[in-house]
Design a protein around this motif. Structure first.
Motif, PDB file in Angstrom:
ATOM      1  N   TYR A  50       0.822  -1.210   0.000  1.00 37.93           N
ATOM      2  CA  TYR A  50       0.000   0.000   0.000  1.00 37.93           C
ATOM      3  C   TYR A  50       0.855   1.260   0.000  1.00 37.93           C
ATOM      4  O   TYR A  50       0.492   2.261  -0.616  1.00 37.93           O
ATOM      5  CB  TYR A  50      -0.940  -0.013   1.206  1.00 37.93           C
ATOM      6  CG  TYR A  50      -1.831   1.202   1.298  1.00 37.93           C
ATOM      7  CD1 TYR A  50      -2.834   1.421   0.358  1.00 37.93           C
ATOM      8  CD2 TYR A  50      -1.662   2.145   2.318  1.00 37.93           C
ATOM      9  CE1 TYR A  50      -3.660   2.541   0.430  1.00 37.93           C
ATOM     10  CE2 TYR A  50      -2.474   3.260   2.394  1.00 37.93           C
ATOM     11  CZ  TYR A  50      -3.467   3.459   1.444  1.00 37.93           C
ATOM     12  OH  TYR A  50      -4.272   4.571   1.515  1.00 37.93           O
ATOM     13  N   GLN A  68      -7.820   5.430  -5.552  1.00 37.40           N
ATOM     14  CA  GLN A  68      -9.055   4.648  -5.456  1.00 37.40           C
ATOM     15  C   GLN A  68      -9.321   3.846  -6.730  1.00 37.40           C
ATOM     16  O   GLN A  68      -9.785   2.704  -6.658  1.00 37.40           O
ATOM     17  CB  GLN A  68     -10.233   5.583  -5.150  1.00 37.40           C
ATOM     18  CG  GLN A  68     -10.163   6.246  -3.779  1.00 37.40           C
ATOM     19  CD  GLN A  68     -10.057   5.238  -2.645  1.00 37.40           C
ATOM     20  OE1 GLN A  68     -10.699   4.179  -2.665  1.00 37.40           O
ATOM     21  NE2 GLN A  68      -9.235   5.555  -1.643  1.00 37.40           N
ATOM     22  N   SER A  69      -9.024   4.424  -7.875  1.00 34.90           N
ATOM     23  CA  SER A  69      -9.247   3.690  -9.124  1.00 34.90           C
ATOM     24  C   SER A  69      -8.317   2.485  -9.226  1.00 34.90           C
ATOM     25  O   SER A  69      -8.726   1.411  -9.697  1.00 34.90           O
ATOM     26  CB  SER A  69      -9.056   4.616 -10.329  1.00 34.90           C
ATOM     27  OG  SER A  69      -7.693   5.005 -10.456  1.00 34.90           O
ATOM     28  N   LEU A  71      -6.950   0.855  -6.663  1.00 32.93           N
ATOM     29  CA  LEU A  71      -7.378  -0.136  -5.676  1.00 32.93           C
ATOM     30  C   LEU A  71      -8.493  -1.007  -6.255  1.00 32.93           C
ATOM     31  O   LEU A  71      -8.477  -2.236  -6.101  1.00 32.93           O
ATOM     32  CB  LEU A  71      -7.854   0.554  -4.394  1.00 32.93           C
ATOM     33  CG  LEU A  71      -6.775   1.108  -3.465  1.00 32.93           C
ATOM     34  CD1 LEU A  71      -7.406   1.922  -2.343  1.00 32.93           C
ATOM     35  CD2 LEU A  71      -5.921  -0.015  -2.871  1.00 32.93           C
ATOM     36  N   ALA A  72      -9.449  -0.378  -6.924  1.00 34.26           N
ATOM     37  CA  ALA A  72     -10.547  -1.135  -7.529  1.00 34.26           C
ATOM     38  C   ALA A  72     -10.032  -2.042  -8.642  1.00 34.26           C
ATOM     39  O   ALA A  72     -10.462  -3.203  -8.776  1.00 34.26           O
ATOM     40  CB  ALA A  72     -11.603  -0.168  -8.067  1.00 34.26           C
ATOM     41  N   LYS A  75      -8.175  -4.971  -7.072  1.00 30.78           N
ATOM     42  CA  LYS A  75      -9.132  -5.871  -6.434  1.00 30.78           C
ATOM     43  C   LYS A  75      -9.794  -6.771  -7.467  1.00 30.78           C
ATOM     44  O   LYS A  75      -9.916  -7.992  -7.279  1.00 30.78           O
ATOM     45  CB  LYS A  75     -10.188  -5.033  -5.705  1.00 30.78           C
ATOM     46  CG  LYS A  75     -11.284  -5.844  -5.029  1.00 30.78           C
ATOM     47  CD  LYS A  75     -10.780  -6.546  -3.795  1.00 30.78           C
ATOM     48  CE  LYS A  75     -11.913  -7.254  -3.075  1.00 30.78           C
ATOM     49  NZ  LYS A  75     -11.433  -8.051  -1.934  1.00 30.78           N
ATOM     50  N   MET A 183     -10.124   1.879   5.878  1.00 33.25           N
ATOM     51  CA  MET A 183     -10.604   2.108   4.513  1.00 33.25           C
ATOM     52  C   MET A 183     -10.367   0.876   3.642  1.00 33.25           C
ATOM     53  O   MET A 183     -11.255   0.447   2.892  1.00 33.25           O
ATOM     54  CB  MET A 183      -9.886   3.323   3.927  1.00 33.25           C
ATOM     55  CG  MET A 183     -10.250   3.662   2.488  1.00 33.25           C
ATOM     56  SD  MET A 183      -9.171   2.844   1.255  1.00 33.25           S
ATOM     57  CE  MET A 183      -7.619   3.681   1.565  1.00 33.25           C
ATOM     58  N   LEU A 184      -9.193   0.282   3.741  1.00 33.84           N
ATOM     59  CA  LEU A 184      -8.876  -0.905   2.949  1.00 33.84           C
ATOM     60  C   LEU A 184      -9.719  -2.097   3.373  1.00 33.84           C
ATOM     61  O   LEU A 184     -10.168  -2.886   2.531  1.00 33.84           O
ATOM     62  CB  LEU A 184      -7.382  -1.227   3.082  1.00 33.84           C
ATOM     63  CG  LEU A 184      -6.424  -0.183   2.508  1.00 33.84           C
ATOM     64  CD1 LEU A 184      -4.988  -0.496   2.918  1.00 33.84           C
ATOM     65  CD2 LEU A 184      -6.542  -0.129   0.984  1.00 33.84           C
ATOM     66  N   LYS A 185      -9.935  -2.235   4.662  1.00 33.05           N
ATOM     67  CA  LYS A 185     -10.785  -3.319   5.170  1.00 33.05           C
ATOM     68  C   LYS A 185     -12.203  -3.178   4.630  1.00 33.05           C
ATOM     69  O   LYS A 185     -12.818  -4.163   4.198  1.00 33.05           O
ATOM     70  CB  LYS A 185     -10.789  -3.295   6.700  1.00 33.05           C
ATOM     71  CG  LYS A 185     -11.691  -4.328   7.347  1.00 33.05           C
ATOM     72  CD  LYS A 185     -11.176  -5.733   7.151  1.00 33.05           C
ATOM     73  CE  LYS A 185     -12.024  -6.739   7.913  1.00 33.05           C
ATOM     74  NZ  LYS A 185     -11.568  -8.132   7.689  1.00 33.05           N
ATOM     75  N   ASP A 186     -12.722  -1.937   4.627  1.00 32.70           N
ATOM     76  CA  ASP A 186     -14.078  -1.696   4.135  1.00 32.70           C
ATOM     77  C   ASP A 186     -14.201  -2.005   2.647  1.00 32.70           C
ATOM     78  O   ASP A 186     -15.291  -2.323   2.159  1.00 32.70           O
ATOM     79  CB  ASP A 186     -14.488  -0.245   4.400  1.00 32.70           C
ATOM     80  CG  ASP A 186     -14.676   0.044   5.887  1.00 32.70           C
ATOM     81  OD1 ASP A 186     -14.824  -0.921   6.660  1.00 32.70           O
ATOM     82  OD2 ASP A 186     -14.661   1.232   6.271  1.00 32.70           O
ATOM     83  N   GLN A 187     -13.099  -1.911   1.909  1.00 29.72           N
ATOM     84  CA  GLN A 187     -13.116  -2.212   0.479  1.00 29.72           C
ATOM     85  C   GLN A 187     -12.916  -3.697   0.194  1.00 29.72           C
ATOM     86  O   GLN A 187     -12.847  -4.110  -0.966  1.00 29.72           O
ATOM     87  CB  GLN A 187     -12.055  -1.384  -0.242  1.00 29.72           C
ATOM     88  CG  GLN A 187     -12.342   0.112  -0.251  1.00 29.72           C
ATOM     89  CD  GLN A 187     -11.455   0.874  -1.211  1.00 29.72           C
ATOM     90  OE1 GLN A 187     -10.871   0.305  -2.124  1.00 29.72           O
ATOM     91  NE2 GLN A 187     -11.350   2.176  -1.003  1.00 29.72           N
ATOM     92  N   GLY A 188     -12.798  -4.495   1.251  1.00 35.99           N
ATOM     93  CA  GLY A 188     -12.733  -5.941   1.075  1.00 35.99           C
ATOM     94  C   GLY A 188     -11.343  -6.535   1.041  1.00 35.99           C
ATOM     95  O   GLY A 188     -11.182  -7.721   0.729  1.00 35.99           O
TER      96      GLY A 188
END
Length: 683
Positions: A50, A68-69, A71-72, A75, A183-188
């Motif tokens: 990260y 954010q883009s 990270l998505a 993922k 924040m990372l946890k919330d994004q899975g």
């Protein structure tokens, strides 16, 4: 040697081979337990750094939007975890949480002139909603090391003044950013903290708070940053490593061990034992490698790491670099995505799809569930007995008069190995057994060939008879060479070897000793005459220019052979392509020096040795293939079933190439004979 002693040794040898067989049978439950252990962990975790993502995002016009883009994107590609380091002011600056100034910049910000000699660090919080979390974190970290902390504000923003130079303040480690982790946890994403031992002295109470916060976020594994694990430096005075281990055990958190570090992290082995080996191996791709590697190469590399080396975490790095050839700043995020998810346009099959094809799945990495055989000590005792006996028999082949005393001494040593259960003694016995088996199998073959040559009527007359005899001898000798494998597995049957926290020492000796011993046996016992006569004749040989050339060539070949052993050996481009073909076709890559070197030479040499005495030279060189089969299992971190498949495939392909070599020899020999016959007729 007196005839009665020779007869006694022959009878003893027969009994001792029976003991070896008992030892082999006793090793089987231990082998089965190891296979069960290796099959107990099938999840593979892809971890993205990260901090690297923050650094890359900081080079973009919209850092937060870019972050954010990406990270998505990661993922979706299959990255399921993020590694979060201990925080620094530099990292907070990259994430936009704070802005850091030196004294001159802070003064100009307020429209003032800087005070001469002022080298303090000034910072402002950029996000009021996050300040209640970050302010106490920063204050606590710097006050703990004796740095003065004052309040400061500018342009309606609040901040701090730190009594430390900016360059120094930028580097000081703090608690991993709880805002980023949430924040990372919330994004899975799974969270993988990276802790160091840089904060001195070790504060157990503070570490307890960190561990509690990790547990709330569902953290199950920590990877270490730097040259030592947390708590190592204060262990002698404060027992800090023990305290840290207790904290991790209470929270159910394990650790990761990064493979192939130039210098192993200090205290890792000790901590692993205190955690009852709640450890997974981590494969890391450096920033430099990631920037230049192609997706297809990286995908193959990840597959081999998971399948061949029992690695269950793949650690991905990224770094923004100034590419002068393109005239822009580049980063490898797109390469990572193509590596994991694949790319049809570039004909890249994704690493995730490839590992799934081999029975693995993307998920939270889990430590091996260590299985133990019932009555494990009994089977270990039988394995030790068999290994000791095998070594004694090998020594007896060279000096028969020593068979009985060596056996007695070996049994005493084996008893000590069993009672003390020392890793050093186990490794020594495993090494001796690994050297003994291929040496004994080849020596017995040479002795058998000598007897057959002394009785000319015992040799097959036809080419087909020699071919059948060669195949039988090839298989029989190879099976005997593999006698060492169950003993190596049984003696080194501890999870610390599979995790490479302990390594099998002396493997380089295994690469040379059997060749030298078989060559010595061939000289002393292979060509008729007594040992004393053969040795005397050898010592009386004049040293000629030809001998010097031969020694130079053999030495150069030996150096090249050693350069090809181990993980650092270099392969040619053609060989790499052939390896890739074998991997894709069979799912496992046999060792090149076996199927292209040792085994074909061995089969051809046997075919010739059933007719010509001089062909024993081929037998000596073929020892490379026999010892290599044993050496394959000396890589304890490779699954046992995969090593077995590698050896069997190497034998099969090597035998086919050897048969082709025999056919070529027969054709060439036939042409030579016809030419000689024609020349004689014309003469």
């Amino acid at each position: 040697m007196p005839q009665w002693l020779e007869q006694w040794n022959r009878k003893l040898a027969k009994w001792l081979w029976g003991v070896v067989l008992i030892g082999l049978i006793g090793s089987l439950p231990l082998i089965y337990a190891r296979v069960q252990t290796e099959a107990s962990s099938k999840n593979v975790e892809f971890v993205m750094d990260y901090r690297d993502l923050l650094q890359v995002s900081y080079t973009q016009v919209d850092p937060q939007g870019y972050l954010q883009s990406r990270l998505a994107m990661l993922k979706e590609a299959g990255v399921n975890a993020m590694a979060v380091f201990e925080s620094t002011l530099e990292e907070f600056n990259w994430s936009g949480e704070v802005t850091v100034y030196n004294a001159q910049q802070a003064a100009l910000l307020d429209g003032q002139l800087p005070k001469p000699g002022d080298n303090r660090t000034f910072l402002l919080f950029n996000m009021p909603q996050d300040e209640p979390v970050l302010r106490p974190l920063i204050e606590n970290a710097f006050k703990r090391i004796g740095v003065t902390v004052e309040n400061w504000s500018s342009h309606d923003r609040t901040g701090l003044i730190l009594g430390l130079g900016p360059d120094d303040a930028y580097m000081r480690p703090m608690q991993p950013n709880p805002i980023a982790m949430k924040m990372l946890k919330d994004q899975g994403f799974l969270i993988v903290p990276r802790l160091s031992d840089r904060t001195q002295p070790y504060d157990d109470e503070e570490m307890g708070k960190w561990i509690d916060s990790f547990k709330e976020l569902g953290v199950t594994r920590i990877i270490f940053d730097g040259d030592a694990v947390t708590g190592f430096n204060d262990q002698e005075e404060e027992q800090s490593l023990n305290k840290f281990a207790d904290r991790l055990n209470a929270a159910g958190i394990g650790i990761g061990a990064i493979e192939n570090l130039k210098i192993p992290q200090k205290g890792l082995g000790t901590l692993a034992s205190k955690l009852d080996y709640n450890v997974v191996r981590v494969h890391s791709v450096s920033e430099g490698e990631m920037n230049v590697a192609k997706p297809v190469v990286l995908a193959d590399r990840f597959l081999l790491a998971v399948k061949d080396r029992n690695l269950r975490m793949v650690y991905l790095n990224a770094m923004a670099v100034k590419d002068s050839s393109k005239g822009q700043v580049t980063n490898p995020i797109d390469t990572i995505v193509k590596t994991l998810a694949g790319d049809e346009e570039e004909d890249v099959k994704g690493a995730i799809e490839q590992i799934r094809d081999f029975g693995f799945k993307v998920g939270e990495a889990q430590a091996f569930d260590v299985h133990h055989a019932p009555a494990e000590k009994l089977w270990k005792a039988l394995a030790i007995l068999g290994a000791v006996t095998l070594v004694a028999l090998t020594i007896g082949l060279f000096i028969p008069a020593l068979l009985l005393p060596v056996t007695i001494i070996g049994l005493v040593g084996g008893a000590g190995t069993f009672v003390l259960d020392s890793s050093l003694l186990n490794q020594a016995l495993a090494l001796f057994a690994a050297i003994a088996a291929p040496t004994a199998s080849m020596a017995l073959l040479i002795r058998w060939l000598r007897v057959k040559h002394e009785r000319r009527d015992a040799l097959p007359k036809s080419a087909w008879g020699r071919l059948g005899g060669a195949v039988v001898l090839f298989l029989r000798t190879s099976v005997m060479s593999l006698f060492a494998v169950p003993f190596v597995i049984a003696l080194l049957n501890h999870v610390s070897y599979q995790l490479v926290l302990q390594q099998f020492r002396g493997v380089s000796l295994l690469h040379l000793a059997p060749i030298a011993l078989v060559a010595l046996y061939a000289v002393l016992y292979g060509y008729g005459g007594s040992v004393k006569t053969n040795l005397r004749n050898l010592l009386k040989q004049p040293i000629t220019v030809l001998w010097v050339v031969v020694i130079a060539v053999v030495g150069a070949a030996g150096m090249y052979y050693l350069s090809r052993t181990g993980n650092s050996g270099q392969a040619t481009g053609l060989e790499l392509k052939f390896r890739s073909f074998l991997e894709g076709t069979f799912g496992v890559r046999p060792r090149f020096k076996e199927f292209m070197g040792g085994h074909p030479i061995f089969l051809l040499g046997l075919f010739l040795a059933l007719r010509y005495r001089w062909a024993l030279v081929f037998i000596v060189f073929a020892t490379i293939g026999q010892l290599s089969m044993v050496d394959t299992f000396a890589h304890i971190h490779t699954p046992a079933y995969l090593s077995a498949m590698r050896d069997l495939l190497g034998l099969a392909i090597g035998a086919i190439i050897g048969l082709v070599g025999i056919g070529v020899w027969q054709i060439g020999e036939g042409i030579w004979r016809r030419c000689r016959t024609g020349a004689s007729a014309r003469g």
